[in-house]
Design an enzyme around this catalytic site. Structure first.
Site, mmCIF file in Angstrom:
data_model
loop_
_atom_site.group_PDB
_atom_site.id
_atom_site.type_symbol
_atom_site.label_atom_id
_atom_site.label_comp_id
_atom_site.label_asym_id
_atom_site.label_seq_id
_atom_site.Cartn_x
_atom_site.Cartn_y
_atom_site.Cartn_z
ATOM 1 N N SER A 66 0.777 -1.344 0.040
ATOM 2 C CA SER A 66 -0.083 -0.048 0.035
ATOM 3 C C SER A 66 0.881 1.267 0.023
ATOM 4 C CB SER A 66 -0.970 -0.084 1.233
ATOM 5 O OG SER A 66 -1.626 1.196 1.130
ATOM 6 N N ASP A 284 -1.448 1.426 -3.796
ATOM 7 C CA ASP A 284 -2.180 0.529 -4.282
ATOM 8 C C ASP A 284 -3.622 0.892 -4.741
ATOM 9 O OD1 ASP A 284 -3.071 0.562 -1.622
ATOM 10 O OD2 ASP A 284 -3.390 -1.754 -1.270
HETATM 11 ZN ZN ZN Z 1 -3.645 1.160 0.289
#
Ligand code: ZN
Ligand code: 16G
Length: 533
Positions: A66, A284
């Site tokens: 992320s 992400d």
């Molecule tokens: Zn994320």
């Protein structure tokens, strides 16, 4: 029975480092990419077992860290409806990942098969993807070794965003049913979103271009495809798209940078024009933060709370215009990090619930409303329409043109919104829809309420597990006596609020504080941090 021999041979190629302890936390496993080889192999086997347990339904596996720095990586599992892995299996994941040898791993697998009553004769189906991190390909190889060892039917979704992988899982598992979620392809995803947006903004005046900071991550690829599907409906300018430049991912850009530093990414300072709408994705593409520069060049941030306020008010309005106020109740879910001003704004309009940090808590609480809007201040969130509500919308007979238009809008929103998980691109189209309908600029949106100044600091402590909370993390029950000291401090600040909680993703304790004025919010945060340290 388990193909023990195949698993043994493969497992020996992915030994667990002896000095690491893993934990499946709020965001799955997450640490330095180079420490994750054995974890990925074992997660491959675990995902297959989860699928067998659920009668061969497809389970998702996402390899990402992320918003974290580029050398980090991680992995999380996605359950059949596109949701986060069921909580009871998080412990299984942790146990398997920490088995010190191949033999111990096999033993742990056998125990899991028995305790979770897994019928090994069932098929195992998985779909997996990764983000753009350099450690991704080799970690995916380890994952595939796990799939092969247990004989799972595995589909490679390539390099894509976390929310697109969640969409795939739901689409695959609902294929050919009356609840079909859409085509299980990227083309299907982008077409679904694009068509919904076109319906929602049909006939509205054209808008100026939206600038997207792609965090130099996988969102750059997805946003480019999305832009092509949207054409003139929404002109988009992409920035921070250097997905192959070493060290660029999330570096001084992206949603987490903007939210935590409350600053414009330096890379945009010569690009963003005053008054232009802009937003940042994270690495992400499951978090979204908007911002703009005013005429004087000052930076203004519109975070997840502002998105919740904008979106919830719009949905409530459309429900009312449609004449569905009695049948369809809208509610909002937040965490303790929600700005106090946003909570006040929302509470004056609809029911608001506060839950502990982490998508699974927000998601489950939102499922209890007919329409549940949830957003974390960090920009992660979505809107859930219950099955009953979707049926109500399908069957309702509007009696005026205005009712009919509002009904169509609500139906299109159910298509536009990725209801499996927070999705930066889908959320972005949602925000753009509301801004278009309300003819709001960033300034007007921002003025719905004024954020209370706030400060978030992290404190390194010897044992973060000694910090235990209650009341949706707003109060500490342990260490004993600490909460009353915090209360004592908070009472001395006008509009003061502060809480302390252990992080679920980093080995630190987080301290949040807000107050009516900036200097006081900062002072309160640092004084509470002083108590914790
Ligand atoms: Zn994320
Ligand atoms: C992860 C979570 C997010 C949460 C954050 C808390 C997902 C997709 N994201 O990023 O919901 O706010 O962790 O981190 O699950 P913390 O516990 O370190 O404060």
């Amino acid at each position: 029975s388990l193909p023990v021999d195949a698993i043994k041979v493969a497992s020996d190629k992915h030994p667990k480092p002896s000095d690491v302890r893993y934990q499946y936390g709020t965001a799955g496993f997450r640490t330095l990419g180079k420490l994750l080889d054995s974890v990925l192999f074992r997660v491959g086997i675990l995902a297959a077992l989860r699928s067998k347990r659920l009668d061969g339904k497809t389970i998702g596996v996402m390899v990402t860290a992320s918003h974290n720095p580029e050398p980090d990586n991680g992995v999380k599992l996605v359950d059949p409806r596109g949701e986060m892995l069921e909580a009871s299996w998080e412990a299984h994941a942790t146990t398997l990942s920490n088995a010190s040898t191949t033999d111990a791993f096999i033993e742990a697998l056998e125990t899991l098969v028995q305790t979770a009553k897994i019928d090994l004769s069932k098929p195992a189906r998985v779909v997996y993807a990764r983000d753009t991190r350099p450690s991704g390909p080799s970690l995916v190889n380890a994952l595939e070794d796990g799939f092969k060892a247990i004989g799972a039917e595995a589909r490679d979704a390539g390099v894509t965003t976390t929310p697109i992988l969640h969409y795939f899982v739901r689409a695959i598992n609902t294929k050919g049913t009356p609840y079909s979620y859409g085509e299980d392809s990227e083309e299907g995803y982008f077409t679904k979103l694009g068509q919904a947006l076109k319906k929602l903004v049909a006939g509205r005046p054209p808008v100026s271009p939206l600038l997207i900071d792609c965090a130099n991550g996988v969102g750059a690829i997805a946003a480019k495809t999305l832009a092509a599907h949207l054409g003139d409906t929404l002109p988009i300018v992409l920035e921070n798209t250097a997905i192959t430049t070493e060290g660029a991912l999330n570096n001084a850009c992206g949603a987490d940078f903007v939210k935590t530093s409350q600053k414009l990414p330096p890379s945009l300072s010569n690009v963003l024009k005053p008054g232009q709408r802009a937003c940042s994705l994270d690495g992400d593409a499951d978090r979204l933060i908007y911002f703009y520069l005013d005429e004087r060049g000052s930076f203004h941030m519109l975070d997840g709370d502002k998105i919740a306020g904008l979106v919830a008010a719009f949905i409530v309005e459309q429900v009312k215009i449609a004449g569905l106020e009695e049948q369809v109740k809208v509610g909002v879910v937040q965490t303790a990090y929600a700005n106090g001003a946003s909570t006040k704004y929302l509470q004056e309009r609809l029911p608001v619930k506060c839950v502990p940090t982490g998508v699974k808590h927000l998601h489950h609480a939102a499922e209890r409303y007919d329409v549940g809007v949830y957003f974390e201040a960090n920009g992660h969130g979505t809107v859930l329409f219950s099955d009953d509500t979707q049926a109500t919308l399908r069957d309702y007979q509007p009696s005026t043109p205005a009712q009919s238009r509002a009904l169509e809008n609500l139906v299109s929103l159910t298509e536009l919104i990725n209801q499996t998980v927070g999705d930066a691109l889908s959320d972005m189209l949602l925000v753009e829809t509301v801004l278009s309908h309300k003819s709001y600029t960033g300034v007007e949106w921002d003025s719905l309420y004024v954020d209370l100044p706030n400060r978030l600091v992290k404190v390194v402590v010897s044992d973060r597990n000694s910090f235990k909370t209650e009341d949706a993390e707003r109060r500490l029950v342990s260490p004993p006596g600490l909460q009353s000291k915090i209360d004592g401090l908070v009472n001395r600040y006008q509009g003061g609020r502060s809480f302390v909680r252990p992080s679920g993703t980093e080995d630190v304790v987080r301290v949040y504080a807000e107050a009516n004025i900036r200097t006081q919010a900062d002072e309160l945060a640092f004084r509470v941090a002083g108590l914790v340290y």
